[in-house]
Scaffold this motif. Structure first.
Motif, PDB file in Angstrom:
ATOM      1  N   SER A  42       0.832  -1.197   0.000  1.00 63.62           N
ATOM      2  CA  SER A  42       0.000   0.000   0.000  1.00 63.62           C
ATOM      3  C   SER A  42       0.872   1.254   0.000  1.00 63.62           C
ATOM      4  N   LEU A  43       1.932   1.259   0.805  1.00 64.24           N
ATOM      5  CA  LEU A  43       2.834   2.405   0.840  1.00 64.24           C
ATOM      6  C   LEU A  43       3.498   2.618  -0.519  1.00 64.24           C
ATOM      7  N   LEU A  44       3.882   1.537  -1.172  1.00 62.49           N
ATOM      8  CA  LEU A  44       4.504   1.647  -2.487  1.00 62.49           C
ATOM      9  C   LEU A  44       3.518   2.195  -3.517  1.00 62.49           C
ATOM     10  N   ALA A  45       2.282   1.717  -3.492  1.00 59.37           N
ATOM     11  CA  ALA A  45       1.268   2.224  -4.419  1.00 59.37           C
ATOM     12  C   ALA A  45       0.978   3.699  -4.154  1.00 59.37           C
ATOM     13  N   ASN A  46       0.912   4.081  -2.880  1.00 60.87           N
ATOM     14  CA  ASN A  46       0.668   5.483  -2.541  1.00 60.87           C
ATOM     15  C   ASN A  46       1.850   6.360  -2.949  1.00 60.87           C
ATOM     16  N   ALA A  47       3.068   5.852  -2.783  1.00 60.63           N
ATOM     17  CA  ALA A  47       4.249   6.623  -3.191  1.00 60.63           C
ATOM     18  C   ALA A  47       4.274   6.815  -4.706  1.00 60.63           C
ATOM     19  N   ARG A  48       3.849   5.794  -5.449  1.00 62.08           N
ATOM     20  CA  ARG A  48       3.764   5.947  -6.911  1.00 62.08           C
ATOM     21  C   ARG A  48       2.774   7.036  -7.293  1.00 62.08           C
ATOM     22  N   GLN A  49       1.633   7.067  -6.608  1.00 60.95           N
ATOM     23  CA  GLN A  49       0.646   8.109  -6.884  1.00 60.95           C
ATOM     24  C   GLN A  49       1.211   9.486  -6.580  1.00 60.95           C
ATOM     25  N   ALA A  50       1.912   9.619  -5.473  1.00 60.43           N
ATOM     26  CA  ALA A  50       2.483  10.907  -5.095  1.00 60.43           C
ATOM     27  C   ALA A  50       3.539  11.359  -6.104  1.00 60.43           C
ATOM     28  N   LEU A  51       4.377  10.430  -6.555  1.00 60.78           N
ATOM     29  CA  LEU A  51       5.395  10.787  -7.543  1.00 60.78           C
ATOM     30  C   LEU A  51       4.763  11.164  -8.881  1.00 60.78           C
ATOM     31  N   ALA A  52       3.716  10.453  -9.267  1.00 63.30           N
ATOM     32  CA  ALA A  52       3.021  10.798 -10.514  1.00 63.30           C
ATOM     33  C   ALA A  52       2.390  12.178 -10.398  1.00 63.30           C
ATOM     34  N   PHE A  53       1.803  12.488  -9.253  1.00 65.11           N
ATOM     35  CA  PHE A  53       1.215  13.806  -9.041  1.00 65.11           C
ATOM     36  C   PHE A  53       2.286  14.890  -9.111  1.00 65.11           C
ATOM     37  N   ALA A  54       3.415  14.687  -8.439  1.00 58.68           N
ATOM     38  CA  ALA A  54       4.490  15.680  -8.437  1.00 58.68           C
ATOM     39  C   ALA A  54       5.060  15.880  -9.842  1.00 58.68           C
ATOM     40  N   ALA A  55       5.238  14.788 -10.577  1.00 54.33           N
ATOM     41  CA  ALA A  55       5.753  14.906 -11.943  1.00 54.33           C
ATOM     42  C   ALA A  55       4.765  15.651 -12.829  1.00 54.33           C
ATOM     43  N   PHE A  56       3.486  15.338 -12.697  1.00 59.54           N
ATOM     44  CA  PHE A  56       2.469  16.002 -13.502  1.00 59.54           C
ATOM     45  C   PHE A  56       2.382  17.487 -13.158  1.00 59.54           C
ATOM     46  N   ALA A  57       2.500  17.828 -11.879  1.00 56.72           N
ATOM     47  CA  ALA A  57       2.479  19.232 -11.474  1.00 56.72           C
ATOM     48  C   ALA A  57       3.690  19.974 -12.035  1.00 56.72           C
ATOM     49  N   GLY A  58       4.847  19.325 -12.029  1.00 56.12           N
ATOM     50  CA  GLY A  58       6.041  19.955 -12.603  1.00 56.12           C
ATOM     51  C   GLY A  58       5.905  20.187 -14.097  1.00 56.12           C
ATOM     52  N   VAL A  59       5.340  19.207 -14.789  1.00 60.58           N
ATOM     53  CA  VAL A  59       5.129  19.358 -16.238  1.00 60.58           C
ATOM     54  C   VAL A  59       4.143  20.492 -16.513  1.00 60.58           C
ATOM     55  N   LEU A  60       3.089  20.577 -15.720  1.00 55.56           N
ATOM     56  CA  LEU A  60       2.116  21.659 -15.913  1.00 55.56           C
ATOM     57  C   LEU A  60       2.728  23.031 -15.666  1.00 55.56           C
ATOM     58  N   MET A  61       3.580  23.150 -14.649  1.00 56.07           N
ATOM     59  CA  MET A  61       4.243  24.439 -14.399  1.00 56.07           C
ATOM     60  C   MET A  61       5.144  24.813 -15.568  1.00 56.07           C
ATOM     61  N   GLU A  62       5.871  23.839 -16.088  1.00 54.78           N
ATOM     62  CA  GLU A  62       6.743  24.114 -17.231  1.00 54.78           C
ATOM     63  C   GLU A  62       5.934  24.515 -18.459  1.00 54.78           C
ATOM     64  N   LEU A  63       4.830  23.806 -18.719  1.00 51.60           N
ATOM     65  CA  LEU A  63       3.985  24.155 -19.863  1.00 51.60           C
ATOM     66  C   LEU A  63       3.395  25.553 -19.715  1.00 51.60           C
ATOM     67  N   LEU A  64       3.026  25.928 -18.503  1.00 51.08           N
ATOM     68  CA  LEU A  64       2.504  27.270 -18.265  1.00 51.08           C
ATOM     69  C   LEU A  64       3.552  28.324 -18.607  1.00 51.08           C
ATOM     70  N   LEU A  65       4.784  28.072 -18.198  1.00 47.86           N
ATOM     71  CA  LEU A  65       5.859  29.024 -18.507  1.00 47.86           C
ATOM     72  C   LEU A  65       6.166  29.067 -20.005  1.00 47.86           C
ATOM     73  N   VAL A  66       6.175  27.904 -20.650  1.00 44.30           N
ATOM     74  CA  VAL A  66       6.475  27.859 -22.086  1.00 44.30           C
ATOM     75  C   VAL A  66       5.378  28.543 -22.885  1.00 44.30           C
ATOM     76  N   PHE A  67       4.115  28.277 -22.567  1.00 47.31           N
ATOM     77  CA  PHE A  67       3.014  28.897 -23.314  1.00 47.31           C
ATOM     78  C   PHE A  67       2.938  30.396 -23.078  1.00 47.31           C
ATOM     79  N   SER A  68       3.248  30.853 -21.871  1.00 51.04           N
ATOM     80  CA  SER A  68       3.239  32.303 -21.638  1.00 51.04           C
ATOM     81  C   SER A  68       4.364  32.972 -22.416  1.00 51.04           C
ATOM     82  N   ASP A  69       5.520  32.316 -22.507  1.00 50.97           N
ATOM     83  CA  ASP A  69       6.614  32.864 -23.302  1.00 50.97           C
ATOM     84  C   ASP A  69       6.265  32.840 -24.787  1.00 50.97           C
TER      85      ASP A  69
END
Length: 122
Positions: free
Chosen positions: A30-57
């Motif tokens: 369960s901890l491993l599955a939850n950690a995977r979800q957290a890492l996927a969320f963090a990666a997706f949030a990072g990608v969204l922040m980068e896309l926001l910066l790229v599209f604004s530029d």
């Protein structure tokens, strides 16, 4: 060899209680599955922040976040939002789920990311 056996014996409870060992395995899965979800969320949030910066530029607009705000979001805000995913409750389905091959889990990552996006929408 002998060292591997000694490590296994040190980890097992003294009474070889199978129920306790099964509980530990369930918590670990369960901890491993939850950690995977957290890492996927963090990666997706990072990608969204980068896309926001790229599209604004690309649109010729000023950056929506200052460098300090971007750093603060990446280092503090996103991990704090991902922490409840790691500390979530034990999923009883993990007990019945067999451990699959690695390529099967990678094939479902797109579905997992989409599920996290839908789960985060109001």
């Amino acid at each position: 060899g002998l060292l591997d056996t000694a490590c296994c014996v040190a980890v097992l409870p003294a009474s070889n209680d199978l129920e306790q060992l099964t509980g530990w395995l369930l918590q670990a899965r369960s901890l491993l599955a939850n950690a995977r979800q957290a890492l996927a969320f963090a990666a997706f949030a990072g990608v969204l922040m980068e896309l926001l910066l790229v599209f604004s530029d690309w649109a010729g607009l000023p950056p929506p976040l200052s460098p300090g705000q971007t750093l603060q979001s990446a280092l503090f805000l996103v991990p704090m939002l991902a922490l409840p995913l790691v500390l979530g409750p034990i999923d009883p389905r993990d007990k019945k789920q067999m451990v699959g091959k690695r390529d099967e889990r990678l094939a479902g990552m797109g579905r997992e990311a989409l599920r996290l996006v839908w789960r985060g929408l109001p």
